[in-house]
Design a protein around this motif. Structure first.
Motif, PDB file in Angstrom:
ATOM      1  N   THR A  87      62.514 -32.283 109.494  1.00  0.00           N
ATOM      2  CA  THR A  87      61.666 -31.204 109.820  1.00  0.00           C
ATOM      3  C   THR A  87      61.981 -29.800 109.302  1.00  0.00           C
ATOM      4  OG1 THR A  87      62.863 -30.561 111.716  1.00  0.00           O
ATOM      5  CG2 THR A  87      61.226 -32.130 112.290  1.00  0.00           C
ATOM      6  N   ASN A  88      63.282 -29.780 108.936  1.00  0.00           N
ATOM      7  CA  ASN A  88      63.765 -28.705 108.079  1.00  0.00           C
ATOM      8  C   ASN A  88      63.017 -28.067 106.959  1.00  0.00           C
ATOM      9  OD1 ASN A  88      67.105 -29.900 108.664  1.00  0.00           O
ATOM     10  ND2 ASN A  88      66.075 -28.499 109.907  1.00  0.00           N
ATOM     11  N   GLY A  89      62.750 -26.885 107.078  1.00  0.00           N
ATOM     12  CA  GLY A  89      61.836 -26.172 105.832  1.00  0.00           C
ATOM     13  C   GLY A  89      60.697 -26.181 106.020  1.00  0.00           C
ATOM     14  N   THR A  90      60.097 -26.968 107.168  1.00  0.00           N
ATOM     15  CA  THR A  90      58.751 -26.995 107.332  1.00  0.00           C
ATOM     16  C   THR A  90      58.442 -26.567 108.708  1.00  0.00           C
ATOM     17  OG1 THR A  90      58.898 -29.421 107.872  1.00  0.00           O
ATOM     18  CG2 THR A  90      58.057 -28.938 105.775  1.00  0.00           C
ATOM     19  N   GLU A  91      58.873 -27.254 109.735  1.00  0.00           N
ATOM     20  CA  GLU A  91      58.667 -26.916 111.078  1.00  0.00           C
ATOM     21  C   GLU A  91      59.735 -26.252 111.580  1.00  0.00           C
ATOM     22  OE1 GLU A  91      57.537 -30.316 113.149  1.00  0.00           O
ATOM     23  OE2 GLU A  91      55.512 -30.478 112.321  1.00  0.00           O
ATOM     24  N   SER A  92      60.944 -26.676 111.053  1.00  0.00           N
ATOM     25  CA  SER A  92      62.204 -25.914 111.704  1.00  0.00           C
ATOM     26  C   SER A  92      62.853 -25.168 110.527  1.00  0.00           C
ATOM     27  CB  SER A  92      63.047 -27.198 112.288  1.00  0.00           C
ATOM     28  OG  SER A  92      63.683 -28.021 111.572  1.00  0.00           O
ATOM     29  N   TYR A  93      63.989 -24.183 110.946  1.00  0.00           N
ATOM     30  CA  TYR A  93      64.517 -23.685 109.935  1.00  0.00           C
ATOM     31  C   TYR A  93      65.400 -24.480 108.797  1.00  0.00           C
ATOM     32  CZ  TYR A  93      68.388 -20.745 108.174  1.00  0.00           C
ATOM     33  OH  TYR A  93      69.440 -20.063 107.624  1.00  0.00           O
ATOM     34  N   GLY A  94      65.166 -24.095 107.509  1.00  0.00           N
ATOM     35  CA  GLY A  94      65.582 -25.093 106.471  1.00  0.00           C
ATOM     36  C   GLY A  94      66.918 -25.186 106.302  1.00  0.00           C
ATOM     37  N   GLY A  95      67.919 -24.030 107.172  1.00  0.00           N
ATOM     38  CA  GLY A  95      69.559 -24.368 107.095  1.00  0.00           C
ATOM     39  C   GLY A  95      69.695 -25.298 108.124  1.00  0.00           C
ATOM     40  N   GLY A  96      68.799 -25.830 108.809  1.00  0.00           N
ATOM     41  CA  GLY A  96      69.543 -26.960 109.829  1.00  0.00           C
ATOM     42  C   GLY A  96      69.678 -26.225 111.199  1.00  0.00           C
ATOM     43  N   ARG A  97      69.983 -27.064 112.375  1.00  0.00           N
ATOM     44  CA  ARG A  97      69.959 -26.497 113.556  1.00  0.00           C
ATOM     45  C   ARG A  97      71.649 -27.246 114.242  1.00  0.00           C
ATOM     46  NH1 ARG A  97      64.509 -28.451 116.213  1.00  0.00           N
ATOM     47  NH2 ARG A  97      65.203 -30.374 114.710  1.00  0.00           N
ATOM     48  N   TYR A  98      71.886 -26.590 115.292  1.00  0.00           N
ATOM     49  CA  TYR A  98      73.140 -26.903 116.013  1.00  0.00           C
ATOM     50  C   TYR A  98      73.071 -27.331 117.422  1.00  0.00           C
ATOM     51  CZ  TYR A  98      74.943 -23.608 112.347  1.00  0.00           C
ATOM     52  OH  TYR A  98      75.293 -23.115 111.375  1.00  0.00           O
ATOM     53  N   ILE A  99      73.793 -28.020 117.717  1.00  0.00           N
ATOM     54  CA  ILE A  99      74.114 -28.501 119.461  1.00  0.00           C
ATOM     55  C   ILE A  99      75.492 -28.251 119.622  1.00  0.00           C
ATOM     56  CG2 ILE A  99      73.778 -30.501 121.249  1.00  0.00           C
ATOM     57  CD1 ILE A  99      71.709 -31.642 119.424  1.00  0.00           C
ATOM     58  N   ASP A 100      75.612 -27.722 120.754  1.00  0.00           N
ATOM     59  CA  ASP A 100      76.846 -27.299 121.360  1.00  0.00           C
ATOM     60  C   ASP A 100      77.132 -28.190 122.473  1.00  0.00           C
ATOM     61  OD1 ASP A 100      77.479 -25.237 119.848  1.00  0.00           O
ATOM     62  OD2 ASP A 100      76.530 -23.675 120.968  1.00  0.00           O
TER      63      ASP A 100
END
Length: 207
Positions: free
Chosen positions: A133-146
């Motif tokens: 989904t990166n770059g289209t629906e979500s942020y292109g740089g990726g996401r995080y989980i803590d």
């Protein structure tokens, strides 16, 4: 017999609906807390008026999966690049193996050596990842989980992608946001968690 079947079906459907509602409520509580944190963090990139531009996928329990955890032994520290050009020191704490949409996947879990020296954060772990989904629906740089070391029980961890969030770099430049390593690039789309920040899109559309 038909009456008994209809009763059982009603109970199953009612239970499923209640379970979905409970999951959605828990997810929304997490997101409310997440938004409030921007207002209390001293280096936050967002102000109160910006919070309305945060976007999320609808809560979906199918993207909260049980993962098998395998702890790394004797992992060496390494420098993880950031989008600002600096580097941060991490060690691979272990790997999570799971299925999502019927496909086998895995994600490395990392531990920050600098945070490990701070009593408040010594149990903190970090999962940076990318997906389709990166770059289209979500942020292109990726996401995080803590997560924390204590969240892993009996080599099992409930990996909830509904809690995936954007790094500060998704909102503003000047932050040292770790770049998800290639090993954490998933081969599937994860339509759960936080979406792209909408402010820039809205401002552009008004021009």
């Amino acid at each position: 017999m038909k009456a008994v079947f209809n009763t059982l079906l009603f109970l199953v459907l009612t239970t499923a609906v209640c379970s979905a509602q409970d999951f959605a409520e828990q997810t929304n509580k997490f997101r409310d807390s997440y938004k409030k944190e921007f207002l209390h963090s001293p280096n936050s990139p967002l102000k109160k008026d910006d919070l309305r531009f945060l976007q999320f996928y609808d809560p979906d329990s199918s993207y909260s999966v049980e993962a098998h955890f395998e702890k790394s032994r004797g992992g060496k520290s390494f420098e993880m690049p950031t989008y600002s050009g600096t580097q941060k020191t991490y060690v691979r704490y272990g790997v999570l193996k799971f299925r999502v949409n019927g496909k086998k996947q895995k994600l490395n879990v990392y531990r920050s050596l600098s945070l490990q020296t701070v009593a408040k954060y010594k149990d903190y772990l970090f999962i940076p990842f990318k997906d389709k989904t990166n770059g289209t629906e979500s942020y292109g740089g990726g996401r995080y989980i803590d997560l924390k070391t204590t969240d892993i029980k009996n080599n099992t961890y409930v990996l909830d992608f509904n809690k995936a969030y954007n790094p500060y770099c998704a909102y503003s430049s000047g932050y040292n946001c770790p770049i998800p390593p290639a090993a954490n690039h998933l081969s599937v789309a994860i339509p759960a968690g936080e979406k792209k920040f909408a402010k820039e899109h809205e401002e552009t559309s008004l021009k």
